[in-house]
Design an enzyme around this catalytic site. Structure first.
Site, mmCIF file in Angstrom:
data_model
loop_
_atom_site.group_PDB
_atom_site.id
_atom_site.type_symbol
_atom_site.label_atom_id
_atom_site.label_comp_id
_atom_site.label_asym_id
_atom_site.label_seq_id
_atom_site.Cartn_x
_atom_site.Cartn_y
_atom_site.Cartn_z
ATOM 1 C CD GLU A 49 -35.191 46.373 4.174
ATOM 2 O OE1 GLU A 49 -35.474 45.202 3.881
ATOM 3 O OE2 GLU A 49 -34.827 47.222 3.326
ATOM 4 C CG ASP A 101 -28.943 40.246 1.403
ATOM 5 O OD1 ASP A 101 -29.832 41.049 1.074
ATOM 6 O OD2 ASP A 101 -28.932 39.639 2.478
#
Length: 254
Positions: free
Chosen positions: A38, A49
């Site tokens: 990924e 994130d």
């Protein structure tokens, strides 16, 4: 588990800390047993994130790294590891700005087979699912425990081949406990027959084993980004450490 091997989707930030070292990390991940890479295109304001990945993105963007650079990096990975699936992870504005269909065409040409865009809702995706299908890719929507049961059911029964199940709310990178609530969430997410990728805070073999029977693949990201950061001044050490962690998560040595 049908066998001891655990399927791993491993997360990389394109170009971090350099394209060369990111490629070394990718090789270590593949050699360590990762089935899916990924690859995240660096983004300046990532909503999902944690600090490790945010810091990596910031460092790459300081070099003037562009979307085209990330796609070139992916193309190189695809050429080197044609047997490994490559998924592109990014955020909506990077996909929408150049045109969704145009972006998907370029991504597919680079070797991408799946798109993970967490801030594009599955039922209001600016045409992403259709553009992915047109270009031989899958749009992989993100399910989270914070979704209402009704909305989760709507996603689960929408016919997506794959769904990314974020195992908790918040940001990536902090520890996740795999408990009954986690397994119940995964069962609900997979109710419609979609294969599941389960991640957010997966960093050790025990977590991987606890999840393995409930998902198509486990997903690990921040743990690898931290290892890369710790070893970015030594390519050989970086390779060894990343490969060892991948082998732990895939149960490759057992």
């Amino acid at each position: 588990m049908k066998d001891n091997k655990i399927k791993l989707m491993s997360h990389l930030v394109a170009g971090y800390p350099t394209d060369e070292l990111a490629f070394t990390a990718a090789r270590a991940l593949v050699d360590g047993g990762a089935s899916i890479l990924e690859v995240q295109l660096p983004f300046s304001d990532p909503s999902a994130d944690g600090p490790a990945i945010q810091g990596a993105c910031t460092e790459v963007l300081k070099r003037g790294y562009k979307t085209e650079d990330g796609l070139n990096f992916i193309a190189k990975l695809h050429k080197e590891f044609p047997e490994v699936s490559i998924y592109l992870m990014s955020y909506g504005s990077l996909v929408y700005t150049p045109g969704v269909e145009n972006f998907c065409k370029k991504a597919a040409a680079a070797g991408v087979t799946g798109m993970i865009i967490p801030d594009l809702p599955f039922d209001f995706d600016e045409g992403l699912t259709a553009a992915c299908q047109k270009n031989g890719m899958n749009n992989i929507p993100v399910a989270a425990p914070s979704m209402s049961p009704e909305r989760l059911k709507k996603m689960a029964t929408a016919g997506f081949p794959y769904i990314y199940a974020a195992l908790r709310t918040g940001i990536t990178g902090t520890e996740t406990s795999v408990d009954k609530a986690t397994i119940d969430f995964l069962k609900a997410t997979g109710e419609g027959g979609s294969k599941l990728y389960g991640g957010f805070g997966i960093s050790n073999g025990n977590q991987a084993k606890a999840l393995a029977d409930s998902v198509e693949a486990i997903v690990a990201g921040s743990v690898f980004v931290r290892i890369i950061t710790e070893n970015k001044d030594n390519s050989e050490a970086l390779y060894k450490a990343v490969r060892a962690k991948a082998e732990e998560l895939t149960n490759k040595k057992n």
